[in-house]
Scaffold this active site. Sequence first.
Site, mmCIF file in Angstrom:
data_model
loop_
_atom_site.group_PDB
_atom_site.id
_atom_site.type_symbol
_atom_site.label_atom_id
_atom_site.label_comp_id
_atom_site.label_asym_id
_atom_site.label_seq_id
_atom_site.Cartn_x
_atom_site.Cartn_y
_atom_site.Cartn_z
ATOM 1 N N GLU A 223 0.841 -1.204 0.000
ATOM 2 C CA GLU A 223 0.000 0.000 0.000
ATOM 3 C C GLU A 223 0.879 1.259 0.000
ATOM 4 O O GLU A 223 0.655 2.202 -0.758
ATOM 5 C CB GLU A 223 -0.912 0.034 1.242
ATOM 6 C CG GLU A 223 -1.988 -1.030 1.274
ATOM 7 C CD GLU A 223 -1.545 -2.334 1.923
ATOM 8 O OE1 GLU A 223 -0.320 -2.580 2.037
ATOM 9 O OE2 GLU A 223 -2.431 -3.113 2.308
ATOM 10 N N GLY B 7 5.958 -2.117 14.727
ATOM 11 C CA GLY B 7 5.246 -1.083 13.969
ATOM 12 C C GLY B 7 4.223 -0.349 14.818
ATOM 13 O O GLY B 7 4.137 0.881 14.804
ATOM 14 N N ARG B 8 3.434 -1.088 15.599
ATOM 15 C CA ARG B 8 2.360 -0.456 16.375
ATOM 16 C C ARG B 8 2.890 0.207 17.654
ATOM 17 O O ARG B 8 2.112 0.758 18.431
ATOM 18 C CB ARG B 8 1.276 -1.484 16.694
ATOM 19 C CG ARG B 8 1.773 -2.756 17.340
ATOM 20 C CD ARG B 8 0.695 -3.840 17.303
ATOM 21 N NE ARG B 8 1.164 -5.133 17.799
ATOM 22 C CZ ARG B 8 1.752 -6.056 17.042
ATOM 23 N NH1 ARG B 8 2.006 -5.801 15.771
ATOM 24 N NH2 ARG B 8 2.132 -7.215 17.553
ATOM 25 N N GLU C 24 -3.839 -6.138 17.171
ATOM 26 C CA GLU C 24 -2.738 -6.779 16.438
ATOM 27 C C GLU C 24 -1.782 -7.449 17.432
ATOM 28 O O GLU C 24 -1.131 -8.439 17.102
ATOM 29 C CB GLU C 24 -1.988 -5.748 15.564
ATOM 30 C CG GLU C 24 -1.146 -6.393 14.484
ATOM 31 C CD GLU C 24 -0.650 -5.408 13.429
ATOM 32 O OE1 GLU C 24 -1.209 -5.368 12.328
ATOM 33 O OE2 GLU C 24 0.312 -4.669 13.722
ATOM 34 N N HIS D 216 -25.423 9.070 21.268
ATOM 35 C CA HIS D 216 -26.598 9.147 20.384
ATOM 36 C C HIS D 216 -26.527 8.091 19.294
ATOM 37 O O HIS D 216 -27.195 8.209 18.273
ATOM 38 C CB HIS D 216 -26.697 10.554 19.797
ATOM 39 C CG HIS D 216 -26.979 11.573 20.852
ATOM 40 N ND1 HIS D 216 -28.252 11.901 21.251
ATOM 41 C CD2 HIS D 216 -26.141 12.283 21.649
ATOM 42 C CE1 HIS D 216 -28.193 12.797 22.224
ATOM 43 N NE2 HIS D 216 -26.917 13.036 22.492
ATOM 44 N N LYS E 58 -2.316 -10.735 2.598
ATOM 45 C CA LYS E 58 -1.367 -10.031 1.718
ATOM 46 C C LYS E 58 -0.965 -10.930 0.551
ATOM 47 O O LYS E 58 -0.945 -10.511 -0.606
ATOM 48 C CB LYS E 58 -0.089 -9.660 2.480
ATOM 49 C CG LYS E 58 -0.225 -8.566 3.509
ATOM 50 C CD LYS E 58 1.165 -8.259 4.075
ATOM 51 C CE LYS E 58 1.097 -7.402 5.316
ATOM 52 N NZ LYS E 58 2.396 -7.240 5.975
HETATM 53 O O1 F6P Z 1 -0.414 -4.808 9.241
HETATM 54 C C1 F6P Z 1 0.814 -5.431 9.334
HETATM 55 C C2 F6P Z 1 1.929 -4.450 9.526
HETATM 56 O O2 F6P Z 1 3.111 -5.176 9.441
HETATM 57 C C3 F6P Z 1 1.850 -3.669 10.832
HETATM 58 O O3 F6P Z 1 2.323 -4.371 11.906
HETATM 59 C C4 F6P Z 1 2.643 -2.473 10.487
HETATM 60 O O4 F6P Z 1 2.427 -1.433 11.395
HETATM 61 C C5 F6P Z 1 2.115 -2.179 9.096
HETATM 62 O O5 F6P Z 1 1.937 -3.451 8.513
HETATM 63 C C6 F6P Z 1 2.990 -1.315 8.235
HETATM 64 O O6 F6P Z 1 4.245 -1.887 8.044
HETATM 65 P P1 F6P Z 1 5.461 -1.038 7.516
HETATM 66 O O7 F6P Z 1 5.750 0.039 8.494
HETATM 67 O O8 F6P Z 1 6.600 -2.011 7.378
HETATM 68 O O9 F6P Z 1 5.079 -0.459 6.175
#
Ligand code: F6P
Length: 550
Positions: free
Chosen positions: A217, A273-274, A359, A390, A514
């Site tokens: 993406e 990542g999170r 996650e 509401h 994916k």
């Molecule tokens: O959704 C899976 C994931 O690997 C998340 O853990 C991560 O935050 C996101 O995709 C984005 O990944 P990246 O920072 O590698 O683009």
Amino acid sequence: MNETGRTRLDQTPEWTALGKHREQVGGTGLRELFAADPERGRRLTLRVGDLHLDYSKHLVTDETLALLRQLAAATDVAGLRDAMFRGEKINTTEGRAVLHTALRAPRDAVIEVDGENVVPGVHAVLDRMAGFSGRIRSGEWTGHTGRPIRNVVNIGIGGSDLGPAMAYEALRAYTSRELTLRFVSNVDGADLHEAVRDLDPAETLFVVASKTFTTIETITNATSARQWLLDGLNAGQEAVARHFVALSTNAEKVTDFGIDPVNMFEFWDWVGGRYSYDSAIGLSLMIAIGPERFREMLDGFHLVDEHFRTAPPEANAPLLLGLLGIWYGAFFDAQSHAVLPYSHYLSRFTAYLQQLDMESNGKSVDRDGRPVHWQTGPVVWGTPGTNGQHAYYQLIHQGTKTIPADFIGFARPVPGLPPAQVAQHDLLMANFFAQTQALAFGKTADEVRAEGVPEELVPHKTFRGDHPTTTILADELTPSVLGQLIALYEHKVFVQGAVWNIDSFDQWGVELGKVLARRIEPVLTDGTGGEELDSSTAALTAAYRDLRGR
Ligand code: F6P
């Protein structure tokens, strides 16, 4: 007992004791608990930094809390916590340390991964980010045509989007209002289009945020954005250097994409990542609020890290919140958890927590790969009050489900609000307090009758109450308070994963979709492949191609 010698969680004496206790106290409601202890509302509270936490409206007695703490002791939550802070590789399925706490450690801290102190590297990147943010904010950094940058577009997804996007909204009052910030995550081309359609490419900086720099993406959107820029400027590849920076752990892929590694801000594989928005992933936020405010936010995180690391179990807020969630999931069959901020600025807060929590703890095998026999992470949901009141609060008040909820509110509105809007704050907060009161104590049939309600309507107007809530009240939504809140939830999620004996730091569950999407794409675009598709997906993709006239 399993292969590693750990007794199955639901067969431990501590779990069994909690089950028995639930049967014994099951019928005791909040009215009764409050009547039995006039001090309950003052007693069952905690103070962490600037956060005042009230957990008195939970379906617990002192004994419940003691039994839950015994469960935490039996599952060695503290041991795993200390291993995390020490930099041990507690993310076992990926063989990685879990050190987001190092991102907000003070300069003189020493935290080692594989024998190397990572703290100097963290501060070196923060300093570079501060220098770069300063140059953007002052107008010193110019685009390809010599014009200062006025628009910043963060391109990322998941942890590379939700954190900075949430924090940018949360800290709007502290942002430079001369800069326009946008966040693009969806591979739906409409996202990028809407984000850039009114921007001048000469004044636009793209911040490509991706830990791996392989996420389809993000790479797709970044590639489109690069084309938009070059077309708009009528320039060649040489323009990219002034308009693209990367936030990543993968210098090679960043270079392949055409971004000069000089314009890359790095972080490390021990940052999930999170858990990453206080790393280089926070660059767009830092540009918006400035390095000083960003550091205040990091200090807020650190304050709660220290609390989690050192506070005794009875006064340890993340431990308590984690255990309460386990109590409801295991013994009340609660499937979801609502997070309801009474602040317009926290409009993305729950969306951010969804990734953090779901996650992390959306797992059904334990650390040894064996199926778990207990509830793991809840469905996390919610939007800012009073809008939710509401919409879906009806179900919380009178539906059939147990939905523990967190209410987050502030004594003061953010700075800079005009007096007329400041005046609305008491009404907002009156709703905040009223809702937890109504959820906890409800309204009995007799109380309804006493109001002269016709008998046939009495059941409809009765509120059973006993809906558990935590109230988190802070003075004001500052950068530090935001950091404190996020760290509180990070560690709550950690506690739950530790008790459930799952790996909270991997996310294998996102991989299959994916892989399949990559396989399906050529079926849609040129009708190739797809022989192995099931009959439903084959028919659907064929219908799609028909509709597209292919
Ligand atoms: O959704 C899976 C994931 O690997 C998340 O853990 C991560 O935050 C996101 O995709 C984005 O990944 P990246 O920072 O590698 O683009």
